[in-house]
Design a protein around this motif. Structure first.
Motif, short mmCIF file in Angstrom:
data_model
loop_
_atom_site.label_atom_id
_atom_site.label_comp_id
_atom_site.label_asym_id
_atom_site.label_seq_id
_atom_site.Cartn_x
_atom_site.Cartn_y
_atom_site.Cartn_z
N GLN A 1 -18.67 14.37 14.41
CA GLN A 1 -18.85 15.81 14.19
C GLN A 1 -19.39 16.13 12.80
O GLN A 1 -19.73 17.28 12.51
CB GLN A 1 -17.52 16.54 14.41
N VAL A 2 -19.48 15.13 11.93
CA VAL A 2 -19.94 15.37 10.56
C VAL A 2 -21.30 16.07 10.51
O VAL A 2 -21.49 17.03 9.74
CB VAL A 2 -19.95 14.05 9.76
N LEU B 1 -15.08 27.01 5.90
CA LEU B 1 -13.84 26.36 6.38
C LEU B 1 -13.62 24.97 5.77
O LEU B 1 -12.63 24.31 6.08
CB LEU B 1 -13.89 26.22 7.90
N LYS B 2 -14.55 24.54 4.92
CA LYS B 2 -14.46 23.15 4.43
C LYS B 2 -13.19 22.91 3.62
O LYS B 2 -12.66 21.79 3.61
CB LYS B 2 -15.70 22.80 3.61
N GLN C 1 -16.93 6.38 4.19
CA GLN C 1 -18.39 6.43 4.06
C GLN C 1 -18.99 7.52 4.95
O GLN C 1 -19.97 8.17 4.60
CB GLN C 1 -18.96 5.06 4.44
N SER C 2 -18.37 7.72 6.10
CA SER C 2 -18.87 8.74 7.03
C SER C 2 -18.75 10.14 6.44
O SER C 2 -19.49 11.06 6.83
CB SER C 2 -18.09 8.69 8.34
N PHE C 3 -17.81 10.33 5.49
CA PHE C 3 -17.58 11.66 4.90
C PHE C 3 -18.04 11.73 3.44
O PHE C 3 -17.59 12.59 2.69
CB PHE C 3 -16.09 12.02 5.00
N ASN C 4 -18.93 10.79 3.05
CA ASN C 4 -19.41 10.75 1.66
C ASN C 4 -19.94 12.07 1.18
O ASN C 4 -19.77 12.47 0.02
CB ASN C 4 -20.50 9.68 1.51
N ALA C 5 -20.60 12.76 2.07
CA ALA C 5 -21.25 14.03 1.69
C ALA C 5 -20.24 15.16 1.53
O ALA C 5 -20.60 16.26 1.06
CB ALA C 5 -22.30 14.41 2.73
N ILE D 1 -13.36 17.23 1.90
CA ILE D 1 -12.61 16.91 3.12
C ILE D 1 -11.72 15.69 2.89
O ILE D 1 -10.56 15.65 3.34
CB ILE D 1 -13.59 16.67 4.29
N ILE D 2 -12.26 14.72 2.16
CA ILE D 2 -11.46 13.53 1.85
C ILE D 2 -10.26 13.91 0.98
O ILE D 2 -9.14 13.46 1.21
CB ILE D 2 -12.33 12.46 1.16
#
Length: 1022
Positions: free
Chosen positions: A134-135, A146-147, A202-206, A210-211
């Motif tokens: 969903q990224v 909402l982030k 890595q999938s959420f690097n951007a 969120i991390i």
């Protein structure tokens, strides 16, 4: 990062056992993991303990779904958070209301919604979960604001592609559809697996925010649980001190009543037990049990207290049990010791008719918020799962039957069948459905939803989602509230004796029945059909081999019949030593000192503990571990292995020969999960004597009660045969003399309407109720005017002889019934003046007794009007009768027998059977059928057989070893033309009791080679 992990407790969805889930997390160096099974909390405590061992931080919660649609994931921030989650799921389970889209306002719980919910007004405890796939959607403007509420959501449901296919099979089984009919929304995604934390980040690097949100959420969840603190209701009164004083007062009063003023042994034993009970904080447990018994007594209910608690003189003096521990020298340490951290078991039986009343009292008395049944888990069994998997693959019934009924080597192997076996093996032992422990009730100090969500089965009593093992692990001790039909037999028999003979039998006074002379005479000849626990063919044979003629031998017999003693070879050795008391030697002096009463044979759980302590030199803590293993309560094989190692080390230190120590430990191991404690056997023996006393002195009332309580080991026909043998005049069900249950009037036994097959139960109750309200039925016309009934049911009543009391023959009644029902429109509303129905006169139509017998076989499953032997084409009745068997040892005989029961036993040579029969005179005998004989001469269902065999008399008990047998034909059914194929079908309705044994073959006596004399040792082997 792993905030949504399913174990196989996400029933018919998840595929990962808990230990495997944690093991893989540990391998991947994952430091935090959340267990969120679907609508289930039962894996939480095992999960926490396994995580602690693996040095992983556990987060616990529940994934809430409604009709397979994900609503949200709830994670407990602390203990109170898990309580909130449990209460919320419990509410919906109890009220059967759907789980709403939005979570309630939790105070100690974090909620994660799927991204698809599009909620914008999120509370501080609410988040949106985002999966890796969903990224890319987060670039959409609607998600920008909402982030700050988004967290990483990596669901873990299976481990690989093969397990994903297993998951799909589970989903198809759950929905009862073909695999090909599954939709994507029915299943998890193939990507719901463990991936490395590095890949996930890595999938959420951007989106570092969120991390960060995810890491913050993880730090907020800190669920700690105290496993050591007792969770049961702690006090019956105000506190520990007042509980102890009340317990001491009640026990002392009971002791005075039972033993009198100056019984030193009782006083010393009572003081010793009370001291340990107080030190271990079990006074409240005893008092709650006493309170339940008091209510039962006030209701006039009979109960039997058994289990290890029956070792206790405190339990005896409180009236919880009826076994005197001094009389049998019951082992105090089996009941209670300072190394035991759980109270003793009080397994308390009531009649199956009374148990629900007792349960209602417990739930009402202690509050439904604090009481629940212990849960249980049914698992997938290989044979049944093969059929289930075959169904979702679309196999026809014939192929499914072939797969389940034949050994795998006989299957036609193709890709589908290979997959069925592969996934069947993977699923074997998997949790399938949460169920209810048959008897375990928990009474909690705090609301029970503090520890678990509750399920609500149709009966309405709350059930914990965890099982008895988890309950004990977290500090609960269950109260076992059981039911059995044996007590129903006794209670109803006493009522019938009062009604029929105006004699009040105080059967609860065990002095009148225990060791009573005539009861002992009946016991040693095995005349015990209908009696609790001692009526099976195996038990009756054991009683005869032992010439069991007193209470203490019966106590031993009640235990040695158990599989643990039998499989070790000790049952046969006990029988030998009992009958040859000068022809054996004790294994070791310890066996003579500790087990003299049982000839040096370990018979009870206490015996195993005694030998482990006194021969093996183990500490009392290890004795308690063995106790738990023998009670089937130890899950850890590692712990048992450690005890084994310590046993041999200690034996070596004491200089015991290795060969002897190995033989003794073999015997110890054979007991695991399959033996009784002595007190339990004694409790059974007391109840056996109570039922045997009633059978001996009031046989008709007793056997009527057995029939009305749906019998015991055998089918109803056998108990009706018993009634005939004791002088009853047995009648088929009657509209005027029978109730729904069987009725005894003087010596006339009118079978109950409930025994008629194929008639609606509600209609049968209506017939009885109408008769009570408006009087006997005067004729079939009167009956039809009063009872709304169809022609088929009416004909069945006529065929079974229910209208014989009207003085009309069946043929005449059948014609009249048809004329009335077809000609008159009958109004069943009672009025003062019923419109008369025209009576008809018919010529006398002869009818044979054999026609009646075949009617009875069809509608009852057995004949009443005559013996099944009377229906045979042959007039041969056997060369000898049962009474002559003992005089024909080693001789070949021909006998005629009516088959009562057959018992399957696995052997290394194949399946063998034991048969139980009656001869023409009505006496019972037993046969042995070895695999070689059965191959050519198998059982062919119920009926009469011609038997050829060799008589073997073993310790006073004759059996016939079958060489050949053949089922004998009945006469043609006279209700049909002799050429009609139906004329030979009715006898197929004759029933037989078949018991199958699902276990590995026991070793042969030659393989066990149980020593009868002291072993001669080679010093080099020591």
């Amino acid at each position: 990062m792993y905030l949504n992990c399913h174990s196989f407790y996400s029933l018919r969805y998840g595929t990962i056992p808990l230990d495997q889930l944690i093991s893989i997390a540990q391998q991947q160096q994952i430091t935090t993991i959340a267990l969120t099974d679907i609508n289930a909390s039962n894996g939480v405590y095992d999960f926490i303990q396994e995580c602690t061992k693996a040095n992983i931080k556990p987060i616990v919660g529940i994934e809430f779904r409604q009709d397979n649609h994900l609503r949200y994931i709830a994670l407990a921030q602390n203990k109170m958070g898990m309580e909130e989650i449990n209460q919320w799921l419990t509410y919906h389970n109890e009220t059967h209301t759907p789980i709403p889209d939005r979570a309630p306002k939790f105070e100690n719980t974090i909620v994660i919604y799927p991204l698809s919910t599009n909620y914008t007004n999120l509370e501080k405890w609410e988040y949106i979960g985002v999966t890796r796939k969903q990224v890319p959607l987060l670039y959409q403007s609607k998600y920008h604001h909402l982030k700050h509420k988004m967290v990483v959501l990596q669901t873990v449901n299976h481990l690989n592609e093969q397990e994903y296919q297993l998951h799909r099979i589970l989903r198809a089984i759950d929905q009862n559809i073909l695999l090909s009919k599954l939709n994507d929304t029915d299943c998890a995604t193939i990507d719901d697996v463990f991936i490395s934390e590095e890949q996930l980040l890595q999938s959420f690097n951007a989106y570092p925010e969120i991390i960060t949100n995810t890491m913050t959420l993880i730090t907020q969840c800190n669920y700690n649980f105290d496993f050591k603190k007792p969770k049961n209701k702690q006090f019956f009164t105000q506190n520990k001190k007042t509980d102890y004083h009340l317990l001491k007062k009640l026990a002392s009063e009971g002791m005075l009543r039972i033993y009198g003023k100056n019984h030193l042994a009782a006083q010393e034993r009572l003081a010793k037990e009370l001291k340990v009970i107080d030190e271990l904080n079990f006074s409240g447990y005893f008092l709650i049990t006493w309170d339940i018994i008091q209510h039962s007594n006030n209701q006039g209910f009979m109960h039997i207290g058994r289990g290890s608690g029956a070792n206790s003189i405190v339990g005896y003096c409180l009236g919880i049990t009826n076994v005197c521990p001094l009389e049998l020298d019951l082992y105090f340490e089996r009941f209670l010791n300072k190394n035991r951290n759980s109270p003793p078991d009080f397994d308390i039986d009531w009649s199956w008719k009374d148990r629900d009343t007792i349960l209602k009292y417990i739930f009402d008395r202690y509050g439904k918020e604090y009481v629940a049944f212990c849960g249980a888990m049914s698992t997938f069994k290989y044979r049944s799962i093969i059929r289930e998997i075959g169904k979702v693959y679309g196999l026809p019934k014939e192929e499914l039957d072939n797969l389940t009924n034949n050994f795998p080597e006989r299957h036609n192997i193709d890709t589908i069948v290979q997959n069925i076996h592969l996934f069947g093996q993977m699923l074997e032992g998997f949790p399938n459905q949460r169920t209810m422990h048959p008897c375990g009730v928990l009474i909690s100090e705090d609301p029970i939803t503090n520890y678990t969500a509750l399920d609500y089965p149709p009966k309405g009593f709350a059930v914990t989602q965890f099982d008895m093992h988890v309950a004990e692990d977290i500090g609960f001790d269950k109260f076992d509230i059981l039911s059995q039909r044996g007590i129903g037999h006794i209670e109803e028999a006493v009522e019938l004796i009062q009604k029929n003979q105006h004699i009040n039998v105080n059967i609860r006074d065990i002095i009148i029945s225990k060791d009573e002379i005539e009861c002992n005479n009946q016991l040693q000849i095995g005349n015990t059909i209908g009696c609790f626990y001692i009526e099976s063919p195996a038990m009756r044979g054991l009683l005869r081999r032992l010439k069991c003629n007193n209470y203490k031998i019966l106590v031993a017999a009640s235990s040695i019949i158990r599989p643990g003693v039998a499989q070790s070879g000790m049952m046969q050795e006990y029988i030998y030593r009992h009958n040859n008391q000068k022809n054996f030697e004790y294994f070791h002096s310890v066996f003579e000192e500790q087990l003299h009463e049982t000839y040096g044979i370990m018979v009870y759980q206490e015996d195993v503990i005694k030998i482990a302590l006194h021969y093996g030199g183990l500490p009392a803590t290890d004795g308690d571990i063995l106790r738990r293993a023998m009670s089937g309560k130890t899950r850890s094989k590692t712990i048992l292995h450690a005890v084994r190692e310590r046993f041999f080390q200690s034996c070596k230190k004491q200089g015991h020969p290795l060969q002897l120590s190995e033989e003794i430990y073999r015997q110890i191991e054979s007991f695991a999960g399959y033996s009784f404690c002595k007190a339990h056997s004694a409790s059974y023996a007391i109840e056996s004597y109570q039922s045997l006393y009633l059978k001996t002195y009031y046989p008709l009332e007793f056997i009527t009660a057995v029939i009305n309580n749906q019998g015991g080991f055998y089918r109803t026909e056998v108990y009706i045969h018993e009634a005939k043998m004791t002088g009853a005049i047995v009648h088929t069900p009657c509209i005027n003399n029978s109730n729904f249950e069987t009725t005894l009037i003087d010596k006339n036994l009118y079978l109950g309407l409930m025994l008629i097959q194929g008639i609606n139960t509600e209609l049968l109750h209506t017939i009885v109720q109408n008769r009570y309200e408006y009087g006997p039925y005067l004729s079939i016309a009167d009956f039809i005017q009063r009872i709304s009934i169809g022609l088929e049911s009416l004909q069945n009543l006529i065929f079974i002889g229910a209208f014989t009391c009207t003085g009309k023959q069946k043929n005449e009644l059948l014609i009249q019934a048809r004329l009335i029902l077809l000609k008159y429109k009958v109004d069943n509303t009672p009025t003062l003046l019923q419109e008369p129905i025209q009576e008809y006169t018919f010529p006398l139509l002869e009818r044979s007794i054999f026609e009646d017998a075949f009617d009875e076989i069809e509608l009852l499953g057995f004949c009443v009007s005559c013996s099944p032997f009377d229906l045979l084409k042959t007039t041969f009745r056997g060369d000898i009768m049962v009474t002559d068997l003992v005089n024909h040892h080693k001789k070949t005989v021909r006998m005629l027998g009516y088959l009562i029961a057959q018992k399957h036993v696995p052997t290394t040579r194949g399946s063998m059977y034991f048969g139980t029969w009656i001869d023409y005179a009505g006496n019972y005998f037993d046969t042995i059928h070895f695999p070689e004989s059965l191959k050519d001469y198998p059982f062919l269902g119920g009926g009469c057989y011609l038997l050829l065999g060799i008589v073997e008399v073993e310790y006073h008990f004759p059996t016939v070893q079958i060489i050949k047998m053949a089922k004998l034909p009945f006469i043609s059914d006279p209700r049909y033309h002799y050429k009609d194929e139906n004329s030979q079908k009715t006898n197929q309705n004759i029933k037989v009791d078949i018991s199958m044994t699902n276990r590995l073959p026991y070793p042969k006596a030659s393989e066990i080679n149980l020593p009868r004399h002291r072993i001669k040792f080679n010093p080099s082997n020591s």
